[in-house]
Design a protein around this motif. Structure first.
Motif, PDB file in Angstrom:
ATOM      1  N   GLY A   1      14.023  -2.711   8.770  1.00 51.63           N
ATOM      2  CA  GLY A   1      14.929  -1.747   8.150  1.00 51.63           C
ATOM      3  C   GLY A   1      14.306  -0.866   7.088  1.00 51.63           C
ATOM      4  O   GLY A   1      15.016  -0.136   6.391  1.00 51.63           O
ATOM      5  N   VAL A   2      12.982  -0.899   6.948  1.00 49.14           N
ATOM      6  CA  VAL A   2      12.298  -0.081   5.959  1.00 49.14           C
ATOM      7  C   VAL A   2      12.147   1.340   6.513  1.00 49.14           C
ATOM      8  O   VAL A   2      11.635   1.529   7.625  1.00 49.14           O
ATOM      9  CB  VAL A   2      10.915  -0.672   5.605  1.00 49.14           C
ATOM     10  CG1 VAL A   2      10.210   0.178   4.568  1.00 49.14           C
ATOM     11  CG2 VAL A   2      11.052  -2.113   5.119  1.00 49.14           C
ATOM     12  N   ALA A   3      12.583   2.334   5.729  1.00 47.50           N
ATOM     13  CA  ALA A   3      12.499   3.739   6.149  1.00 47.50           C
ATOM     14  C   ALA A   3      11.095   4.275   5.859  1.00 47.50           C
ATOM     15  O   ALA A   3      10.679   4.361   4.703  1.00 47.50           O
ATOM     16  CB  ALA A   3      13.544   4.578   5.424  1.00 47.50           C
ATOM     17  N   ILE A   4      10.368   4.605   6.923  1.00 48.23           N
ATOM     18  CA  ILE A   4       9.001   5.108   6.815  1.00 48.23           C
ATOM     19  C   ILE A   4       8.869   6.312   7.739  1.00 48.23           C
ATOM     20  O   ILE A   4       9.187   6.229   8.925  1.00 48.23           O
ATOM     21  CB  ILE A   4       7.969   4.035   7.217  1.00 48.23           C
ATOM     22  CG1 ILE A   4       8.118   2.799   6.330  1.00 48.23           C
ATOM     23  CG2 ILE A   4       6.549   4.597   7.147  1.00 48.23           C
ATOM     24  CD1 ILE A   4       7.324   1.599   6.805  1.00 48.23           C
ATOM     25  N   ASP A   5       8.390   7.434   7.195  1.00 46.45           N
ATOM     26  CA  ASP A   5       8.118   8.628   8.002  1.00 46.45           C
ATOM     27  C   ASP A   5       6.681   8.604   8.493  1.00 46.45           C
ATOM     28  O   ASP A   5       5.793   8.087   7.811  1.00 46.45           O
ATOM     29  CB  ASP A   5       8.311   9.909   7.191  1.00 46.45           C
ATOM     30  CG  ASP A   5       9.759  10.292   7.012  1.00 46.45           C
ATOM     31  OD1 ASP A   5      10.624   9.722   7.712  1.00 46.45           O
ATOM     32  OD2 ASP A   5      10.032  11.168   6.175  1.00 46.45           O
ATOM     33  N   THR A   6       6.453   9.191   9.661  1.00 47.42           N
ATOM     34  CA  THR A   6       5.108   9.396  10.189  1.00 47.42           C
ATOM     35  C   THR A   6       4.852  10.890  10.257  1.00 47.42           C
ATOM     36  O   THR A   6       5.604  11.621  10.901  1.00 47.42           O
ATOM     37  CB  THR A   6       4.951   8.791  11.594  1.00 47.42           C
ATOM     38  OG1 THR A   6       5.245   7.393  11.539  1.00 47.42           O
ATOM     39  CG2 THR A   6       3.540   8.999  12.125  1.00 47.42           C
TER      40      THR A   6
ATOM     41  N   ALA B   1       0.840  -1.206   0.000  1.00 52.45           N
ATOM     42  CA  ALA B   1       0.000   0.000   0.000  1.00 52.45           C
ATOM     43  C   ALA B   1       0.873   1.254   0.000  1.00 52.45           C
ATOM     44  O   ALA B   1       0.586   2.222  -0.713  1.00 52.45           O
ATOM     45  CB  ALA B   1      -0.945  -0.005   1.208  1.00 52.45           C
ATOM     46  N   LEU B   2       1.946   1.243   0.781  1.00 54.48           N
ATOM     47  CA  LEU B   2       2.880   2.379   0.807  1.00 54.48           C
ATOM     48  C   LEU B   2       3.565   2.551  -0.538  1.00 54.48           C
ATOM     49  O   LEU B   2       3.736   3.682  -1.014  1.00 54.48           O
ATOM     50  CB  LEU B   2       3.924   2.181   1.908  1.00 54.48           C
ATOM     51  CG  LEU B   2       3.425   2.304   3.337  1.00 54.48           C
ATOM     52  CD1 LEU B   2       4.479   1.790   4.305  1.00 54.48           C
ATOM     53  CD2 LEU B   2       3.052   3.740   3.650  1.00 54.48           C
ATOM     54  N   MET B   3       3.948   1.457  -1.167  1.00 49.27           N
ATOM     55  CA  MET B   3       4.582   1.517  -2.473  1.00 49.27           C
ATOM     56  C   MET B   3       3.625   2.130  -3.500  1.00 49.27           C
ATOM     57  O   MET B   3       4.019   2.996  -4.287  1.00 49.27           O
ATOM     58  CB  MET B   3       5.006   0.112  -2.929  1.00 49.27           C
ATOM     59  CG  MET B   3       6.141  -0.470  -2.105  1.00 49.27           C
ATOM     60  SD  MET B   3       6.378  -2.242  -2.373  1.00 49.27           S
ATOM     61  CE  MET B   3       6.781  -2.309  -4.101  1.00 49.27           C
ATOM     62  N   ALA B   4       2.378   1.710  -3.493  1.00 47.43           N
ATOM     63  CA  ALA B   4       1.382   2.203  -4.444  1.00 47.43           C
ATOM     64  C   ALA B   4       1.048   3.673  -4.197  1.00 47.43           C
ATOM     65  O   ALA B   4       0.773   4.419  -5.139  1.00 47.43           O
ATOM     66  CB  ALA B   4       0.116   1.356  -4.359  1.00 47.43           C
ATOM     67  N   ALA B   5       1.088   4.108  -2.936  1.00 57.36           N
ATOM     68  CA  ALA B   5       0.729   5.482  -2.593  1.00 57.36           C
ATOM     69  C   ALA B   5       1.797   6.489  -2.995  1.00 57.36           C
ATOM     70  O   ALA B   5       1.502   7.669  -3.165  1.00 57.36           O
ATOM     71  CB  ALA B   5       0.456   5.590  -1.094  1.00 57.36           C
ATOM     72  N   GLY B   6       3.029   6.026  -3.113  1.00 58.70           N
ATOM     73  CA  GLY B   6       4.115   6.933  -3.493  1.00 58.70           C
ATOM     74  C   GLY B   6       4.334   8.030  -2.460  1.00 58.70           C
ATOM     75  O   GLY B   6       4.138   7.818  -1.258  1.00 58.70           O
TER      76      GLY B   6
ATOM     77  N   ARG C   1      10.086   6.067   2.592  1.00 50.05           N
ATOM     78  CA  ARG C   1      11.220   6.936   2.290  1.00 50.05           C
ATOM     79  C   ARG C   1      12.421   6.165   1.749  1.00 50.05           C
ATOM     80  O   ARG C   1      13.550   6.641   1.843  1.00 50.05           O
ATOM     81  CB  ARG C   1      11.636   7.722   3.541  1.00 50.05           C
ATOM     82  CG  ARG C   1      10.592   8.684   4.025  1.00 50.05           C
ATOM     83  CD  ARG C   1      10.327   9.763   3.008  1.00 50.05           C
ATOM     84  NE  ARG C   1       9.446  10.764   3.581  1.00 50.05           N
ATOM     85  CZ  ARG C   1       8.747  11.619   2.874  1.00 50.05           C
ATOM     86  NH1 ARG C   1       8.824  11.609   1.563  1.00 50.05           N
ATOM     87  NH2 ARG C   1       7.974  12.487   3.467  1.00 50.05           N
ATOM     88  N   CYS C   2      12.177   4.995   1.172  1.00 53.55           N
ATOM     89  CA  CYS C   2      13.248   4.230   0.550  1.00 53.55           C
ATOM     90  C   CYS C   2      12.688   3.548  -0.691  1.00 53.55           C
ATOM     91  O   CYS C   2      11.478   3.448  -0.865  1.00 53.55           O
ATOM     92  CB  CYS C   2      13.850   3.222   1.521  1.00 53.55           C
ATOM     93  SG  CYS C   2      12.685   1.993   2.127  1.00 53.55           S
ATOM     94  N   HIS C   3      13.572   3.096  -1.534  1.00 53.65           N
ATOM     95  CA  HIS C   3      13.153   2.396  -2.745  1.00 53.65           C
ATOM     96  C   HIS C   3      12.901   0.929  -2.418  1.00 53.65           C
ATOM     97  O   HIS C   3      13.746   0.271  -1.821  1.00 53.65           O
ATOM     98  CB  HIS C   3      14.231   2.525  -3.823  1.00 53.65           C
ATOM     99  CG  HIS C   3      13.876   1.816  -5.084  1.00 53.65           C
ATOM    100  ND1 HIS C   3      12.895   2.282  -5.930  1.00 53.65           N
ATOM    101  CD2 HIS C   3      14.333   0.661  -5.627  1.00 53.65           C
ATOM    102  CE1 HIS C   3      12.782   1.450  -6.944  1.00 53.65           C
ATOM    103  NE2 HIS C   3      13.644   0.459  -6.781  1.00 53.65           N
ATOM    104  N   VAL C   4      11.734   0.447  -2.800  1.00 55.36           N
ATOM    105  CA  VAL C   4      11.359  -0.935  -2.551  1.00 55.36           C
ATOM    106  C   VAL C   4      10.862  -1.522  -3.862  1.00 55.36           C
ATOM    107  O   VAL C   4      10.123  -0.871  -4.593  1.00 55.36           O
ATOM    108  CB  VAL C   4      10.241  -1.028  -1.478  1.00 55.36           C
ATOM    109  CG1 VAL C   4       9.814  -2.458  -1.250  1.00 55.36           C
ATOM    110  CG2 VAL C   4      10.691  -0.391  -0.182  1.00 55.36           C
ATOM    111  N   THR C   5      11.257  -2.730  -4.155  1.00 54.85           N
ATOM    112  CA  THR C   5      10.762  -3.427  -5.345  1.00 54.85           C
ATOM    113  C   THR C   5      10.133  -4.744  -4.935  1.00 54.85           C
ATOM    114  O   THR C   5      10.503  -5.329  -3.926  1.00 54.85           O
ATOM    115  CB  THR C   5      11.911  -3.702  -6.351  1.00 54.85           C
ATOM    116  OG1 THR C   5      12.909  -4.491  -5.697  1.00 54.85           O
ATOM    117  CG2 THR C   5      12.522  -2.419  -6.849  1.00 54.85           C
TER     118      THR C   5
END
Length: 80
Positions: free
Chosen positions: A44-49, A14-19, A68-72
């Motif tokens: 280790g995934v960089a996520i801002d709140t 969902a985060l990936m799709a939301a950009g 806040r990081c690139h995920v594939t």
């Protein structure tokens, strides 16, 4: 490389799709967004709140989570 499964994977996708707009529990209902974010950060995934105000009959605050990081997407449907 990380492997996210179950609801944590759902939240990551969902985060990936939301950009850059990110996700909120108001727009993307799920029972435990904060727990999914906590688990992804532990991997280790960089996520801002970002805390935002909202109005309505139950006015208050809600979180917007932004990846806040690139995920594939990995093989076998996993997210890496």
């Amino acid at each position: 490389m990380i492997i996210a499964k179950g609801r944590d994977r759902w939240a990551l996708e969902a985060l990936m799709a939301a950009g850059p707009n990110g996700c909120t529990p108001i727009n993307n209902p799920a029972p435990r967004w904060a727990a999914y974010i906590h688990n992804l950060r532990a991997l280790g995934v960089a996520i801002d709140t970002i805390t935002e105000k909202h109005g309505g009959p139950f006015a208050g605050h809600h979180a917007r989570y932004v990846l806040r990081c690139h995920v594939t997407a990995g093989r076998e449907g996993g997210a890496a």
